[in-house]
Structure formats: C-alpha cells, structure tokens
Motif scaffolding. Structure first.
Motif, PDB file in Angstrom:
ATOM      1  N   VAL A   1       0.841  -1.205   0.000  1.00 38.80           N
ATOM      2  CA  VAL A   1       0.000   0.000   0.000  1.00 38.80           C
ATOM      3  C   VAL A   1       0.874   1.252   0.000  1.00 38.80           C
TER       4      VAL A   1
ATOM      5  N   ILE B   1     -11.950   9.348  -2.381  1.00 40.83           N
ATOM      6  CA  ILE B   1     -12.774   8.255  -1.846  1.00 40.83           C
ATOM      7  C   ILE B   1     -12.950   7.190  -2.929  1.00 40.83           C
TER       8      ILE B   1
ATOM      9  N   GLY C   1      -9.971   4.979  -3.073  1.00 39.41           N
ATOM     10  CA  GLY C   1     -10.005   3.978  -2.008  1.00 39.41           C
ATOM     11  C   GLY C   1     -10.928   2.817  -2.338  1.00 39.41           C
TER      12      GLY C   1
ATOM     13  N   PHE D   1      -9.327  -0.838  -2.739  1.00 42.86           N
ATOM     14  CA  PHE D   1      -9.468  -1.689  -1.562  1.00 42.86           C
ATOM     15  C   PHE D   1     -10.797  -2.420  -1.452  1.00 42.86           C
TER      16      PHE D   1
END
Length: 129
Positions: free
Chosen positions: A3, A99, A102, A106
């Motif tokens: 990451v 956002i 992300g 993920f």
C-alpha cells in the motif's frame, strides 16, 4: 508494504504527469522558453513508466484509481505554482475523487487491487533477465 509503495508511486506519477504537462503548458501558452516544453515532454515520458512499477495487475483499474490522484494533485499543483485559490467545490470534488480511489483499490475482490507481496519494480522485466 504494498500500500505504501502504491501510494508513493501514485504521487510520483502524478507529479510527473501534472508537472510535465504544466511545463509544456507554460511554453505553449505562457511564453516560457521552448526548452520548458522539451523538459516537460521528457517528464511525461518518464510518467509513462512510473505506473508500470505499481503492485497492481490491472491496467484499467490502476489508471482509474490514478485519475482520482490526478484530480487532487492538479488542484494542489495549481494552488502552489499558479496561485489558484480552490473553493469548497474543488475540495469536495477532490475528496470524492480520493474516496473513489479507495473504493477502487481496496474493495474486497479476488485480485486486481493492491496486491500484498506483489513486486513494485517492473515484475515482467525482472522475470526476463
């Protein structure tokens, strides 16, 4: 970690793309010397290689996630180098884009996001030596 490597590479790629594009813009639109465009073009070529080092296997997903970083880095670059004054809409838009990054990276799925243990250094080239 994968990451941390991924985020670092997103930032490096963003600086290369936005910075290289800005240098070309300055030469073509703001009257800076021609060699600014030449340097910008070289930086943009470098940018093309940076995402290849990502520990993310899917090109489309990688570039989609990069788009969110590009949005935020473009606003930050303009603020620092051009005196741009972001407003609430810019900040909200950047937050939404990040956002989205992300979610893309993920979201629980079988493979395709940031892959733990994946090489962040041109895995295809390493296998050919």
């Amino acid at each position: 970690s994968a990451v941390a490597a991924s985020v670092t590479l997103f930032l490096v790629a963003g600086v290369c793309e936005v910075g290289g594009g800005w240098l070309v813009w300055q030469a073509c639109r703001e009257g800076k010397p021609w060699w600014w465009a030449l340097i910008g073009g070289c930086v943009l070529i470098l940018y093309g290689f940076v995402p290849c080092a990502q520990p993310i296997a899917d090109f489309g997903r990688l570039y989609a996630a990069y788009g969110g970083f590009f949005v935020a880095l473009s606003v930050a670059w303009a603020k620092v180098f051009d005196g741009f004054k972001p407003d609430a809409g810019d900040f909200i838009g950047c937050a939404i884009a990040l956002i989205g990054v992300g979610v893309i990276l993920f979201y629980p799925r079988l493979g395709g996001g940031v892959e733990p243990g994946a090489s962040a250094v041109f895995p295809r080239l390493a296998n050919e030596t």
